[in-house]
Every structure is written in structure tokens, then in C-alpha cells.
Design a protein around this motif. Structure first.
Motif, PDB file in Angstrom:
ATOM      1  N   PHE A 185       8.520  16.760  -9.357  1.00 37.98           N
ATOM      2  CA  PHE A 185       8.079  16.363  -8.268  1.00 37.98           C
ATOM      3  C   PHE A 185       8.338  17.445  -7.090  1.00 37.98           C
ATOM      4  O   PHE A 185       7.794  17.701  -6.104  1.00 37.98           O
ATOM      5  CB  PHE A 185       8.707  15.069  -7.877  1.00 37.98           C
ATOM      6  CG  PHE A 185       8.609  13.872  -8.553  1.00 37.98           C
ATOM      7  CD1 PHE A 185       7.403  13.405  -8.775  1.00 37.98           C
ATOM      8  CD2 PHE A 185       9.691  13.136  -8.633  1.00 37.98           C
ATOM      9  CE1 PHE A 185       7.280  12.504  -9.259  1.00 37.98           C
ATOM     10  CE2 PHE A 185       9.469  11.913  -9.590  1.00 37.98           C
ATOM     11  CZ  PHE A 185       8.223  11.527  -9.836  1.00 37.98           C
TER      12      PHE A 185
ATOM     13  N   VAL B 273       1.005  -1.147  -0.034  1.00 36.55           N
ATOM     14  CA  VAL B 273      -0.049   0.051  -0.050  1.00 36.55           C
ATOM     15  C   VAL B 273       0.810   1.146  -0.108  1.00 36.55           C
ATOM     16  O   VAL B 273       1.714   1.304   0.777  1.00 36.55           O
ATOM     17  CB  VAL B 273      -0.861  -0.041   1.179  1.00 36.55           C
ATOM     18  CG1 VAL B 273      -1.740   1.349   1.386  1.00 36.55           C
ATOM     19  CG2 VAL B 273      -1.733  -1.120   1.094  1.00 36.55           C
ATOM     20  N   ARG B 274       0.735   1.988  -0.995  1.00 39.64           N
ATOM     21  CA  ARG B 274       1.491   3.376  -1.340  1.00 39.64           C
ATOM     22  C   ARG B 274       0.387   4.434  -0.517  1.00 39.64           C
ATOM     23  O   ARG B 274      -0.769   4.785  -0.959  1.00 39.64           O
ATOM     24  CB  ARG B 274       1.474   3.628  -2.489  1.00 39.64           C
ATOM     25  CG  ARG B 274       2.499   4.906  -2.831  1.00 39.64           C
ATOM     26  CD  ARG B 274       3.320   4.595  -3.979  1.00 39.64           C
ATOM     27  NE  ARG B 274       4.520   3.991  -4.308  1.00 39.64           N
ATOM     28  CZ  ARG B 274       5.355   3.891  -4.948  1.00 39.64           C
ATOM     29  NH1 ARG B 274       5.472   4.924  -5.585  1.00 39.64           N
ATOM     30  NH2 ARG B 274       6.524   2.906  -4.858  1.00 39.64           N
ATOM     31  N   PRO B 275       0.977   4.994   0.559  1.00 37.08           N
ATOM     32  CA  PRO B 275       0.146   5.735   1.368  1.00 37.08           C
ATOM     33  C   PRO B 275      -0.438   7.271   0.506  1.00 37.08           C
ATOM     34  O   PRO B 275       0.280   7.526  -0.441  1.00 37.08           O
ATOM     35  CB  PRO B 275       0.654   6.462   2.753  1.00 37.08           C
ATOM     36  CG  PRO B 275       1.830   5.486   2.590  1.00 37.08           C
ATOM     37  CD  PRO B 275       2.123   4.674   1.375  1.00 37.08           C
ATOM     38  N   ALA B 276      -1.559   7.781   1.073  1.00 35.93           N
ATOM     39  CA  ALA B 276      -2.048   8.966   0.271  1.00 35.93           C
ATOM     40  C   ALA B 276      -1.073   9.992   0.519  1.00 35.93           C
ATOM     41  O   ALA B 276      -0.322  10.141   1.476  1.00 35.93           O
ATOM     42  CB  ALA B 276      -3.291   9.372   0.863  1.00 35.93           C
ATOM     43  N   VAL B 277      -0.891  10.910  -0.583  1.00 35.44           N
ATOM     44  CA  VAL B 277       0.149  12.027  -0.387  1.00 35.44           C
ATOM     45  C   VAL B 277      -0.588  13.138  -1.414  1.00 35.44           C
ATOM     46  O   VAL B 277      -1.745  12.964  -1.771  1.00 35.44           O
ATOM     47  CB  VAL B 277       1.494  11.789  -0.966  1.00 35.44           C
ATOM     48  CG1 VAL B 277       2.406  11.033  -0.009  1.00 35.44           C
ATOM     49  CG2 VAL B 277       1.402  11.217  -2.353  1.00 35.44           C
ATOM     50  N   THR B 278       0.008  14.480  -1.038  1.00 36.33           N
ATOM     51  CA  THR B 278      -0.771  15.459  -1.874  1.00 36.33           C
ATOM     52  C   THR B 278       0.298  16.114  -2.639  1.00 36.33           C
ATOM     53  O   THR B 278       1.496  15.771  -2.785  1.00 36.33           O
ATOM     54  CB  THR B 278      -0.743  16.558  -0.829  1.00 36.33           C
ATOM     55  OG1 THR B 278       0.070  16.860  -0.094  1.00 36.33           O
ATOM     56  CG2 THR B 278      -2.107  16.447   0.042  1.00 36.33           C
ATOM     57  N   ASP B 279       0.004  16.684  -3.826  1.00 36.48           N
ATOM     58  CA  ASP B 279       0.915  17.062  -4.747  1.00 36.48           C
ATOM     59  C   ASP B 279       1.282  18.490  -4.246  1.00 36.48           C
ATOM     60  O   ASP B 279       1.786  18.513  -3.333  1.00 36.48           O
ATOM     61  CB  ASP B 279       0.100  17.180  -6.288  1.00 36.48           C
ATOM     62  CG  ASP B 279       1.243  17.515  -7.094  1.00 36.48           C
ATOM     63  OD1 ASP B 279       2.266  17.440  -7.175  1.00 36.48           O
ATOM     64  OD2 ASP B 279       0.532  18.279  -8.191  1.00 36.48           O
ATOM     65  N   MET B 280       1.336  19.420  -5.063  1.00 39.40           N
ATOM     66  CA  MET B 280       1.908  20.783  -4.956  1.00 39.40           C
ATOM     67  C   MET B 280       1.298  21.488  -3.424  1.00 39.40           C
ATOM     68  O   MET B 280       0.051  21.223  -3.373  1.00 39.40           O
ATOM     69  CB  MET B 280       1.890  21.616  -6.076  1.00 39.40           C
ATOM     70  CG  MET B 280       2.444  22.792  -5.947  1.00 39.40           C
ATOM     71  SD  MET B 280       2.197  23.672  -7.826  1.00 39.40           S
ATOM     72  CE  MET B 280       0.854  22.955  -8.366  1.00 39.40           C
ATOM     73  N   ARG B 281       2.153  22.119  -2.830  1.00 39.58           N
ATOM     74  CA  ARG B 281       1.728  22.935  -1.587  1.00 39.58           C
ATOM     75  C   ARG B 281       1.562  24.317  -2.092  1.00 39.58           C
ATOM     76  O   ARG B 281       2.650  24.817  -2.545  1.00 39.58           O
ATOM     77  CB  ARG B 281       2.854  22.629  -0.421  1.00 39.58           C
ATOM     78  CG  ARG B 281       2.386  23.409   0.746  1.00 39.58           C
ATOM     79  CD  ARG B 281       3.216  23.013   1.962  1.00 39.58           C
ATOM     80  NE  ARG B 281       2.634  23.650   3.251  1.00 39.58           N
ATOM     81  CZ  ARG B 281       3.030  24.827   3.390  1.00 39.58           C
ATOM     82  NH1 ARG B 281       4.016  25.565   2.706  1.00 39.58           N
ATOM     83  NH2 ARG B 281       2.657  25.410   4.499  1.00 39.58           N
ATOM     84  N   PHE B 282       0.521  24.965  -1.789  1.00 40.82           N
ATOM     85  CA  PHE B 282       0.361  26.487  -2.023  1.00 40.82           C
ATOM     86  C   PHE B 282       0.503  26.883  -0.671  1.00 40.82           C
ATOM     87  O   PHE B 282      -0.229  27.071   0.343  1.00 40.82           O
ATOM     88  CB  PHE B 282      -1.355  26.556  -2.504  1.00 40.82           C
ATOM     89  CG  PHE B 282      -1.548  26.107  -3.550  1.00 40.82           C
ATOM     90  CD1 PHE B 282      -0.532  26.251  -4.708  1.00 40.82           C
ATOM     91  CD2 PHE B 282      -2.851  25.562  -3.959  1.00 40.82           C
ATOM     92  CE1 PHE B 282      -1.034  25.557  -6.035  1.00 40.82           C
ATOM     93  CE2 PHE B 282      -3.053  25.057  -5.330  1.00 40.82           C
ATOM     94  CZ  PHE B 282      -2.368  24.998  -6.077  1.00 40.82           C
TER      95      PHE B 282
END
Lengths: 203, 203
Positions: A187, A46-55
Motif C-alpha cells: 500500500f 460505504v468505503r469512499p473512493a481513493v486513488t492508488d499510487m501517486r506519481f
């Protein structure tokens, strides 16, 4: 191949070669962390949830900018920035009609003047700017923002923007501009350009 | 205009019209929440940090998929999916050279077979797939992923993929595909397509 071997194989697929990549560049977010989850006798990676770009947070200028620099200087800055944009590789993003372009620049100048404490010309005519939404039709990469910021530094210098209020103005446009990026090509989090790094170029 | 009036003006700029937009569509992330920060006697509107797209967790298939469906069925599925892609609006993303395309499809089939519990052909030849990174050169919008998923449903049906293991295979590709999106055209989080919604189409 037994379960343990399989598990190792997939773990190798997902982890081992990331370690190799880390010498070349940043990871895909979340690629470092893997869990094992059991489904009856079976197990899954299982690859955990992550977020893309941070504003990052956006700190708007105070009305001191309009008081110290004057609304006309803010407008002049916006116009100068766009004059540089029109003669830069960013020009295609802004279309081919120069007359439409300069009309839009006037609106942008209204907006910047208002945010800096000037009259509410923009809000009265257009309401909320919806900046990210308004930029969706145009492809804006991380590198496009970096050039846009470079041209802003030039514009601040070209119009001799008062240094006393340049920092709070810069803090706003630098952070706000990250929210216009809509085409990811790396990334890496977008480059931050703190005022301390540009102050020397303005003095 | 005194400080309180100014504050109201900027708040109006930032909040009031969001309320209007909310009837039309989703907000820009973070546009709902605003703070006030004081700098000496001045005050600023602060828009808090938010993140863009969320990549949900990815649950890899167990090796049951290869045991039940067979490695050859997994490969057949990948080939059928790409046959549909080649005759779809997604084709331009994959370039104009059909020979290169089918060579890449073979590698993709190796990868899917391996993840499903088959032999480690992909890892031995290519190492880590670096999927998001590998897709950066190609513009992939939210809508492109949705079509890609539609074609996957068709492919699962066309090759009569065993229903018994279709769910865990789908759960993997559906979640993983979100990480390939690199061109944002909306504030909305990418559409989720749970297996329960497609099961009927496969039966």
C-alpha cells in the motif's frame, strides 16, 4: 440481530481490525474512512473512493546539464548504469539478447542526452518516448525501482558525473522512475530518494 | 540553440507527440499538462503530479440480501463462482492445490455471507479480510478482473440468484474487485460494469 447490531458488526468488520493492522503496517487506502448511506429503510457501509499510487511531479533537467557535464558524459552515465543493470537481478526484465539490449541502451542514451539539452536525436528517430506505456510489458515492482536507483547512484560515482549538475539530473530520474512502476506489492507510496540523501555517496 | 529554441524542442518532445498518440490510445496521466519552472536563468519542463488508478467508492450490500436471498444462496453463489474460476484461465492465480483452494473458498463464502447480513463467521475466525493486501502476492491484471466479473455473471445465472437483491450484491463485488488489481498494463481506468448492463443476462 437488529439493524443497529448489524451495522456494528459490519463496522467492526471494516474498522476495528484495521486498527489492529495499523500496528503492523499501512492501511489499504480509504480503509480508515467509512460512511453510512441509506437506501429506504436499509443502510449500507460505504468505503469512499481513493486513488492508488501517486506519481509526483517530474522536473526535467535544464540544458545546463549538457553544457556543464557535456553530452558525452550523459551518454557515458547511461551506458554505465545499464552495464550495472545487466549484471544485477534486474537483468531478466531486459531480456536475454545482449545485442538488442545494447541497441536499446544507445536509444536511451540519445533520449537522456536530448532531455539534458543535447541534440534531438531521440525525438527525430522515435518521437515521444511514451515511457510508462513502453514499460507495461515488463513487470516492474516498487523494489525493482529501488534497485534501479541504487545502481544509478553507483553509475553517477563510477563515471564521476559533475556534482554541479548531478542534483537536477537525479531529481528527474528519481521522480520519473516512479511512473514506471506497474506492479504494486504494498500500500505504501513509492520510496522517495532526495538528492540530499545521496550527495555524500557521490562526493 | 537559444533558450527559446531549447524550450520548444523539449515541449515538442513532451507535447507534440502526445497529440499523435491520442489518436491511438489514452495518454499517460499528466502528459497533457506541462508547466515551465524557472531556476535562476534556467528553465525546466515540469510534468505535474498525477495519480494512477482510481478505486471508486464501494457500497456494501445491506442485510436485505441475506434476508431475501438467504445465506445459503449467497454461499452457493460463491462456490459456483469459484467452480467456474477453477476451470478458467484464472486458475493459475489460485495455485495448484485443489484441496487448499476449496478450503479458501469456504472462508470466502463465510465472508460474503457475513457482509450480506449473515452470521459473523468470517470476522470471528479471521478478523479483517485485508483483501487488497491478501492479493498482493498474486499478479492481478485489469483483464483478470474482467474475466472474474464475467464468471460472476455466469454464476449469478447458474444459481438463479434472486434478481431482487442481485443489484446491490453486484454493486459491491464490481467496485470492490477494482481494488484487487495490482498489475497495470494500460493507462485506462478499469472498466466499470454497471448492473444495468448485466441485468438482461440474468433475467
Amino acid at each position: 440481530m437488529n439493524m443497529e447490531q448489524e451495522r456494528s458488526a459490519v463496522l467492526k468488520l471494516s474498522v476495528h481490525n484495521d486498527a489492529v493492522l495499523s500496528e503492523q503496517g499501512p492501511h489499504c487506502p480509504g480503509s480508515e474512512t467509512l460512511d453510512i448511506r441509506h437506501f429506504g429503510e436499509e443502510e449500507s457501509i460505504v468505503r469512499p473512493a481513493v486513488t492508488d499510487m501517486r506519481f509526483p511531479e517530474v522536473i526535467f533537467p535544464t540544458s545546463r546539464v549538457a553544457r556543464v557535464a557535456g553530452v558525452e558524459k550523459v551518454r557515458e552515465l547511461v551506458v554505465e548504469h545499464h552495464r550495472l543493470i545487466w549484471h544485477s537481478p534486474l537483468q531478466p526484465i531486459f531480456g536475454s539478447n545482449e545485442k538488442h539490449f545494447w541497441k536499446a541502451v544507445e536509444l536511451t542514451a540519445d533520449f537522456h542526452a536530448e532531455v539534458c539539452g543535447g541534440p534531438k536525436l531521440y525525438t527525430e528517430r522515435k518521437g515521444h518516448p511514451h515511457l510508462r506505456e513502453r514499460h507495461f510489458p515488463f513487470t516492474i515492482r516498487e523494489k525493482d525501482r529501488e534497485l534501479w536507483l541504487d545502481l544509478y547512484i553507483q553509475a553517477l560515482r563510477n563515471v564521476a558525473f559533475p556534482l554541479e549538475v548531478a542534483e537536477e539530473y537525479w531529481r528527474w530520474v528519481e521522480s520519473l522512475s516512479i511512473r514506471m512502476i506497474n506492479r504494486r506489492t504494498t500500500f505504501a507510496e513509492p520510496v522517495r530518494v532526495p538528492f540530499s540523501r545521496i550527495a555524500e555517496q557521490l562526493a
